[in-house]
Scaffold this motif. Sequence first.
Motif, PDB file in Angstrom:
ATOM      1  N   LEU A  58      -6.972   9.259  32.571  1.00 10.13           N
ATOM      2  CA  LEU A  58      -5.975   9.896  31.722  1.00 10.13           C
ATOM      3  C   LEU A  58      -6.672  10.638  30.593  1.00 10.13           C
ATOM      4  CD1 LEU A  58      -3.008   7.394  31.214  1.00 10.13           C
ATOM      5  CD2 LEU A  58      -2.985   9.589  32.420  1.00 10.13           C
ATOM      6  N   ASP A  59      -6.142  11.787  30.233  1.00  9.98           N
ATOM      7  CA  ASP A  59      -6.749  12.597  29.175  1.00  9.98           C
ATOM      8  C   ASP A  59      -5.800  12.667  27.988  1.00  9.98           C
ATOM      9  OD1 ASP A  59      -8.149  14.310  27.601  1.00  9.98           O
ATOM     10  OD2 ASP A  59      -8.129  16.001  29.000  1.00  9.98           O
ATOM     11  N   GLN A  60      -6.123  11.878  26.966  1.00  9.45           N
ATOM     12  CA  GLN A  60      -5.348  11.923  25.729  1.00  9.45           C
ATOM     13  C   GLN A  60      -6.224  12.356  24.556  1.00  9.45           C
ATOM     14  OE1 GLN A  60      -4.097   7.784  26.176  1.00  9.45           O
ATOM     15  NE2 GLN A  60      -2.000   8.472  26.589  1.00  9.45           N
ATOM     16  N   GLY A  61      -7.400  12.901  24.887  1.00  9.59           N
ATOM     17  CA  GLY A  61      -8.267  13.465  23.866  1.00  9.59           C
ATOM     18  C   GLY A  61      -9.194  12.482  23.186  1.00  9.59           C
ATOM     19  N   ALA A  62      -9.207  11.232  23.630  1.00  4.15           N
ATOM     20  CA  ALA A  62     -10.073  10.230  23.017  1.00  4.15           C
ATOM     21  C   ALA A  62     -11.508  10.395  23.515  1.00  4.15           C
ATOM     22  CB  ALA A  62      -9.571   8.826  23.330  1.00  4.15           C
ATOM     23  N   ARG A  63     -12.433   9.748  22.809  1.00  2.00           N
ATOM     24  CA  ARG A  63     -13.847   9.829  23.166  1.00  2.00           C
ATOM     25  C   ARG A  63     -14.043   9.445  24.628  1.00  2.00           C
ATOM     26  NH1 ARG A  63     -18.396  10.340  20.229  1.00  2.00           N
ATOM     27  NH2 ARG A  63     -20.335   9.610  21.145  1.00  2.00           N
ATOM     28  N   PHE A  64     -14.835  10.230  25.336  1.00  2.00           N
ATOM     29  CA  PHE A  64     -15.200  10.068  26.745  1.00  2.00           C
ATOM     30  C   PHE A  64     -14.074  10.465  27.710  1.00  2.00           C
ATOM     31  CE2 PHE A  64     -17.995   6.667  24.823  1.00  2.00           C
ATOM     32  CZ  PHE A  64     -19.139   7.434  24.870  1.00  2.00           C
ATOM     33  N   GLN A  65     -12.867  10.751  27.216  1.00  2.00           N
ATOM     34  CA  GLN A  65     -11.802  11.167  28.117  1.00  2.00           C
ATOM     35  C   GLN A  65     -11.930  12.647  28.463  1.00  2.00           C
ATOM     36  OE1 GLN A  65      -8.046  10.074  26.309  1.00  2.00           O
ATOM     37  NE2 GLN A  65      -8.183   7.973  27.085  1.00  2.00           N
ATOM     38  N   GLY A  66     -11.363  13.008  29.610  1.00  2.00           N
ATOM     39  CA  GLY A  66     -11.362  14.395  30.037  1.00  2.00           C
ATOM     40  C   GLY A  66     -10.339  14.638  31.114  1.00  2.00           C
ATOM     41  N   THR A  67     -10.094  15.912  31.379  1.00  2.00           N
ATOM     42  CA  THR A  67      -9.275  16.327  32.515  1.00  2.00           C
ATOM     43  C   THR A  67     -10.197  16.573  33.696  1.00  2.00           C
ATOM     44  OG1 THR A  67      -7.579  17.337  31.119  1.00  2.00           O
ATOM     45  CG2 THR A  67      -7.741  18.135  33.384  1.00  2.00           C
ATOM     46  N   TYR A  68      -9.887  15.960  34.828  1.00  3.23           N
ATOM     47  CA  TYR A  68     -10.691  16.085  36.047  1.00  3.23           C
ATOM     48  C   TYR A  68      -9.864  16.802  37.103  1.00  3.23           C
ATOM     49  CZ  TYR A  68     -13.526  12.163  34.165  1.00  3.23           C
ATOM     50  OH  TYR A  68     -14.304  11.329  33.393  1.00  3.23           O
ATOM     51  N   VAL A  69     -10.428  17.872  37.675  1.00  4.28           N
ATOM     52  CA  VAL A  69      -9.799  18.557  38.805  1.00  4.28           C
ATOM     53  C   VAL A  69     -10.740  18.467  39.998  1.00  4.28           C
ATOM     54  CG1 VAL A  69      -9.040  20.768  39.745  1.00  4.28           C
ATOM     55  CG2 VAL A  69      -8.381  20.100  37.424  1.00  4.28           C
ATOM     56  N   ALA A  70     -10.205  18.018  41.130  1.00  2.00           N
ATOM     57  CA  ALA A  70     -11.004  17.853  42.343  1.00  2.00           C
ATOM     58  C   ALA A  70     -10.468  18.731  43.460  1.00  2.00           C
ATOM     59  CB  ALA A  70     -11.004  16.389  42.792  1.00  2.00           C
ATOM     60  N   ALA A  71     -11.381  19.158  44.319  1.00  2.00           N
ATOM     61  CA  ALA A  71     -11.019  19.848  45.553  1.00  2.00           C
ATOM     62  C   ALA A  71     -11.098  18.843  46.698  1.00  2.00           C
ATOM     63  CB  ALA A  71     -11.965  21.016  45.813  1.00  2.00           C
ATOM     64  N   TYR A  72     -10.042  18.785  47.496  1.00  2.00           N
ATOM     65  CA  TYR A  72      -9.965  17.853  48.620  1.00  2.00           C
ATOM     66  C   TYR A  72      -9.978  18.614  49.940  1.00  2.00           C
ATOM     67  CZ  TYR A  72      -8.410  13.905  45.665  1.00  2.00           C
ATOM     68  OH  TYR A  72      -8.326  12.890  44.742  1.00  2.00           O
ATOM     69  N   ILE A  73     -10.710  18.079  50.891  1.00  2.00           N
ATOM     70  CA  ILE A  73     -10.631  18.497  52.287  1.00  2.00           C
ATOM     71  C   ILE A  73     -10.367  17.235  53.105  1.00  2.00           C
ATOM     72  CG2 ILE A  73     -11.894  19.405  54.281  1.00  2.00           C
ATOM     73  CD1 ILE A  73     -11.192  21.599  52.366  1.00  2.00           C
ATOM     74  N   ASP A  74      -9.291  17.214  53.850  1.00  2.00           N
ATOM     75  CA  ASP A  74      -8.949  16.045  54.684  1.00  2.00           C
ATOM     76  C   ASP A  74      -8.944  14.755  53.875  1.00  2.00           C
ATOM     77  OD1 ASP A  74      -8.769  17.713  56.907  1.00  2.00           O
ATOM     78  OD2 ASP A  74     -10.887  17.449  57.407  1.00  2.00           O
ATOM     79  N   GLU A  75      -8.323  14.813  52.692  1.00  4.65           N
ATOM     80  CA  GLU A  75      -8.157  13.630  51.832  1.00  4.65           C
ATOM     81  C   GLU A  75      -9.445  13.122  51.197  1.00  4.65           C
ATOM     82  OE1 GLU A  75      -5.143  12.488  50.884  1.00  4.65           O
ATOM     83  OE2 GLU A  75      -4.424  14.207  52.031  1.00  4.65           O
ATOM     84  N   SER A  76     -10.536  13.851  51.345  1.00  2.19           N
ATOM     85  CA  SER A  76     -11.791  13.467  50.704  1.00  2.19           C
ATOM     86  C   SER A  76     -12.160  14.501  49.648  1.00  2.19           C
ATOM     87  CB  SER A  76     -12.923  13.364  51.732  1.00  2.19           C
ATOM     88  OG  SER A  76     -12.682  12.321  52.641  1.00  2.19           O
ATOM     89  N   ILE A  77     -12.647  14.027  48.502  1.00  3.53           N
ATOM     90  CA  ILE A  77     -13.101  14.934  47.455  1.00  3.53           C
ATOM     91  C   ILE A  77     -14.415  15.580  47.870  1.00  3.53           C
ATOM     92  CG2 ILE A  77     -13.956  15.065  45.077  1.00  3.53           C
ATOM     93  CD1 ILE A  77     -11.984  12.870  44.335  1.00  3.53           C
TER      94      ILE A  77
END
Length: 290
Positions: A39-58
Amino acid sequence: MPILRTLQPGDEVSLEAFLLQHTDTSMFLRSNWRAAGLLDQGARFQGTYVAAYIDESIVAVAAHFWNGMIVVQAPVYLQEVVQAVVAQSGRAISGISGPAAQVEATKSILGLSNRTTQLDEFEILFSLILRDLQIPQALASAKVECRLPHPEELELLTEWRVAYSMETLGQRDTPSLKPVCRLAIEAYQTTAMHWVLVAGDTPVSYSAFNASLPDIVQIGGVWTPPALRGKGYAKSVVAGSLLDARSQGVKRAILFTGHNNQAAQAVYRGIGFLPTGEKYGLVLFEETQA
């Protein structure tokens, strides 16, 4: 074409399975999600992660962290995940890190190739299996001691962090630099992820883990004041930190350092580190861009 997805709690297993395929260049990604979740609420070490999936695998991931750093691990679909994570996070961009070629490509993808930087390097990745750690004689004979800093030493270490940031990271001595460095030192103290070397009662060198996992740690922030260099203190403080890690079951350590930093390379080779053959990219921009 891949499916792009903003990662949420519950996606940890898929993310870790992908990152384990690229262990040495994924330490910030692995350590940060373990420390702060997805979850990204702006706290230390938090971030927004976007992944690309092929056949349900990142197959690719980019994260945009609380401090403005974009961290990539995207051997494929780099453009897609980078553009998506910046759009999703809405954050300013302070820098980029990850595998060197991907970092260079990310600058171009985001139109930042000509933006002024304070640091822009392809760094050498070094690795050490901790059973092969070579312990400096001064540390082995207790002429120096490596330990967790005492609370009354944190102000000194903040000053050292300022000096390190200016010399090693190219940062300017702005009014905001010392408060940022103080927060970093306090966070390391809270998590017991930094060490000071003392000769007698005098602090002489410093090291920290900027990413830490149960099996592997990443060294960062090594600093010896210029007047105390050439005495083997950096070798001892790094070795001492790794002895602590080894006693807790950690098996391996990695770090990255600049091609031109021959002194640092000599320190690390002197306790057993060897280049992995991979290059790590680190870019820090001169001023934050929205």
